[in-house]
Structure formats: C-alpha cells, structure tokens
Motif scaffolding. Sequence first.
Motif, PDB file in Angstrom:
ATOM      1  N   ASP A 203       0.815  -1.217   0.000  1.00 38.62           N
ATOM      2  CA  ASP A 203       0.000   0.000   0.000  1.00 38.62           C
ATOM      3  C   ASP A 203       0.845   1.261   0.000  1.00 38.62           C
ATOM      4  O   ASP A 203       0.310   2.364  -0.138  1.00 38.62           O
ATOM      5  CB  ASP A 203      -0.977   0.006   1.178  1.00 38.62           C
ATOM      6  N   THR A 204       2.170   1.145   0.157  1.00 40.91           N
ATOM      7  CA  THR A 204       3.047   2.314   0.068  1.00 40.91           C
ATOM      8  C   THR A 204       3.515   2.564  -1.359  1.00 40.91           C
ATOM      9  O   THR A 204       4.169   3.562  -1.614  1.00 40.91           O
ATOM     10  CB  THR A 204       4.281   2.132   0.971  1.00 40.91           C
ATOM     11  N   THR A 206       2.748   3.877  -4.736  1.00 43.74           N
ATOM     12  CA  THR A 206       1.731   4.785  -5.260  1.00 43.74           C
ATOM     13  C   THR A 206       1.509   4.641  -6.757  1.00 43.74           C
ATOM     14  O   THR A 206       0.441   4.977  -7.258  1.00 43.74           O
ATOM     15  CB  THR A 206       2.106   6.238  -4.953  1.00 43.74           C
ATOM     16  N   SER A 207       2.506   4.160  -7.498  1.00 42.84           N
ATOM     17  CA  SER A 207       2.331   3.966  -8.939  1.00 42.84           C
ATOM     18  C   SER A 207       3.337   2.949  -9.445  1.00 42.84           C
ATOM     19  O   SER A 207       4.408   2.759  -8.861  1.00 42.84           O
ATOM     20  CB  SER A 207       2.508   5.286  -9.701  1.00 42.84           C
ATOM     21  N   THR A 224       6.951   3.801  -7.755  1.00 38.99           N
ATOM     22  CA  THR A 224       7.108   4.981  -6.903  1.00 38.99           C
ATOM     23  C   THR A 224       6.547   4.700  -5.518  1.00 38.99           C
ATOM     24  O   THR A 224       5.442   4.166  -5.391  1.00 38.99           O
ATOM     25  CB  THR A 224       6.382   6.195  -7.511  1.00 38.99           C
ATOM     26  N   SER A 226       5.404   6.123  -1.629  1.00 38.62           N
ATOM     27  CA  SER A 226       4.907   7.315  -0.953  1.00 38.62           C
ATOM     28  C   SER A 226       6.045   7.951  -0.158  1.00 38.62           C
ATOM     29  O   SER A 226       7.099   7.338   0.050  1.00 38.62           O
ATOM     30  CB  SER A 226       3.741   6.952  -0.036  1.00 38.62           C
ATOM     31  N   ARG A 279      12.160   8.163  -3.856  1.00 36.60           N
ATOM     32  CA  ARG A 279      10.817   7.644  -4.071  1.00 36.60           C
ATOM     33  C   ARG A 279      10.728   6.774  -5.319  1.00 36.60           C
ATOM     34  O   ARG A 279      10.012   5.780  -5.350  1.00 36.60           O
ATOM     35  CB  ARG A 279       9.815   8.796  -4.196  1.00 36.60           C
TER      36      ARG A 279
END
Length: 484
Positions: A203-204, A206-207, A224, A226, A279
């Motif tokens: 869940d960390t 983001t893409s 990427t 978060s 990131r």
Amino acid sequence: MKQERIKDLFKDWRVLTLIILLALSVVAIYPHFDSNGNLTTNLQYGLDLQQGAWLQLEFKAEVVGYTTTQPVDTFVANLSKDLNTDVVQVDATHLEIRKSYTQAELEPYFESEGGTLVSYQPGISKDTADLVKQILEDKINAMGTKDAKVNTLTGMNNVARYVRVEMAGVDMNEAQQIVGKQGKFEIRIQTTGNETEHVLYGDTITSVAIPTKDTSGNWGVGFTLSDAGAETFRDAAIQYGATTDPAHHQLAMLLDNKTVYSAPLSSNLASSLQTATTRNMVASTGTGTYGQQQATNLEIQLRAGALPVDVSVAGSGSTSASLGSHYMTMCMIAFILALIMVGFVIFYRYREPRIVLPMVLINASEIVILLGFISAIKFQMDLPTIAGLIAVVGTGIDQLVVITDEILHEGIVPSPNVYLKRLSRALTIIVIAAATVLIAMLPLALMDLSTLKGFAIITMLGVVVGVLVTRPAYGKIIMEILSE
C-alpha cells in the motif's frame, strides 16, 4: 395544425430544449453497424445482459472496539508486533486488525498489552474499503478488462466485510485469474544468512510503470513509493546494511509470502540512500525475451500487491452468452409491450388520437434522453436498470395524465390565461410527487446495494428529466394541439 403554429411551437424554449437533448442523446447512443453488419450502440451492458462473471471477496480482517490504560501509540505498536500484522487506528475507540482472528483469539493479546476488547466486527474500515476498491479498479483497468464494476458492501457501522467485482465479457476462470487470487505484496531486506526483516507493504507503492528497457538492454519495472514509504525504506536499508554491503543484504519482494523478486541494491541507489530518500526506483529483471517476460510478470505482481489486507473468494457466479442474449431480448419485448399497453390505456381514457400520440412520443423521448445520459457516463445497463426505465414509463404517463386532465377540466379547452394557471397547478402537483419519489429512492442510491442502485438512479434521473424537460414541453405541445 397550421404551418405557422408549428414553426412557433418549435421556437418555444421548452420544446427546443427537448429537441436539443434528444439530438444529443442520439449522438451519445450512436446507433451504427459494426464490421460484421450488426446494429450496435455505445451503450454498455452488465452481467445480466451479456456474458460475464462476478466474484464476492471477503476481507480477512476485523474492526474492534477497545479500551486501554497504556499510551495509544505504544499499545497499537505492541499489538501489531504480537499479532504479526498491521494494526491501524480507525478512531479513538476502534482498531482495524489486518489479519483474520476470532474474538476469542484476540482477547488474550489485548489483555497482555494492558487493553480490553470491547466489540468485534469482521471486516475493514470504510477508508480501507475505499482504498481496496481503488486498487482493484486500477488493476482491472491495467489488465485491459472492459465493463467492470467494483462495489464495496459497507454496513451502517462503516465496516465493510465484502467487495463485489463484476466483469462483463469474461468467463469465470478469467475472472478468478484477474481478481480471485488477490495477493498481499511485501518488501523485505536480508539481514543475516537467509533471515529477512519486513520493510514495506504494497500500500506504500503509489504507482507502477510499464516495463522498459534501458540503454544497456536490461528490462525493468519502475515504481514509486509514498513519502512515508520512501523514508521507511531508506531507514531500513541503512539499518540492515543494504547501503554498505548490498550483495549480502538483498532486497526481496514477496507476494502471498512467496518470493517473486530478489536482487541487491544497485551501487547508485545504495550510495544515494545514504544521503537522501528516493521515491522512484526500478527493479531490473534481465535482458532479452526472458528479462522482458519477467518484467511483465513483476509489473502485474506489483499492481496486485497494493492490497493492504488479505481476501478470499466468498461467492461467485456467471452468465453465459446465450442467457445474456435471451435476457436482452426479453427486456426489449417488455419495454415495447409497456409502451403499447400505455398507449391502449391512454386511448381508452381519452378516445382521442391527438392526445395519445404526443403522450407516447413524449414518454419515449424521455427514455431516449435517459439512454443518452447512460451512454455518456458509461453506466452499465443491467436488469434493475431496465426495470427503472420501465418504471419511468409508468410514472411519466401518470404525470402526463395529470397535465392533460387539468388542461381539459370540464372537457373544455381553456383560454390562454386559464391554461397557464391550470398548467402551473398541474406542474405543482407533479413536482411534489417527484419529490416523494426522489426521497424514497435516495437511500437505495446511496447505500451499498449494488443490485438495486441502478434501479434507484435511473428512476431518480427519469423524475428529474421529466420535471425539468419533458413535462413542460408536453404542456406546450398539448395546448397547441387541443386549441386547433
């Protein structure tokens, strides 16, 4: 009707608005012939009206109420360590435990950490359910699956226990392959020997980018993190020696506790992490066809791994192509019969073709406008939606009868001033009746009852279109016809 009066009628803003909306609706529906010579449109159909499958997934987690004498942050951190899973604070008195435990299993853990388990509800919080919905939608779209719906079933207590995924145009095996085995993604770092330590969950992320090949011919997948995830990753890499000795402290990616990727940090990344967070990262998978295939698989696994909680298949079902075609035919017959029966009833009531034809045409125009709106927003039509359209036919005729009876009060066509008063009185009655329908349908439209939501939304839209567009236009048209 005289030609001049027809021209004046088409210049009236109420009639002109109806005509413009009808034209726009036909454009949105876009009836045309496909490459096989079959008539088709831009309308999208759900599982009831074409081949497809649905899956109902159960969240393997629970939301519990609690009290504690310890500092909340310390209590949550210790509980998370004891349960070996994420424990998220939902509000001041509730926690979300992202692993399946019974109430009896949890009580000793709470007591050992200075807390008391007050309530227990299987499922996840509404915020987590919304996150899971977004993740599943992104994954389904990334797979190229069309006409898919994801609905979380959230109760009045804001706890969601299930998520329902509907995919038209796929069979059950394909549906289960896409979402039935949703995994939980995890990143770990090698510490000593074969031992690893947890760093991040999916869940960390983001893409996730599509696989690409660098100038050296190496395939890889960019992703990427978060801001919080990047900071956690850097701290863990430094703590466990991955930045100073990458070869002996490799990065491992796991899906459902199975390693899907393992490699040391590159020298450039290891060096940069010693001074700053990063990131954007790229997981290299090798060269040639094999490297490309591995990159494609890793992309899918990265997207699948964004689920913050495990799920299991609680139910499933499918509609065959032949059954969907049969339902489609029956719906068309039902709709045509509804219009015909309405026409017969109106003719029996007034015995005047000049009244019957405008009523039926106005009613049909309302359906065309609704279909145009459905097509424009790409809303999937299913059996409840069709039922809503047929309900609109009935309620629409009721309101047109109110207008006609008010105008023909005592069987006499009134003067223009009296006509306006009677039309205003009829529209007032219609607006009040429409308001009651909107209030009655609103709970069905807002609640997570996926099979009834389409019916409620279409019924409400039909009422709005009728009050704002078709009823005023009909009032003008019928007055011009009857004043002949």
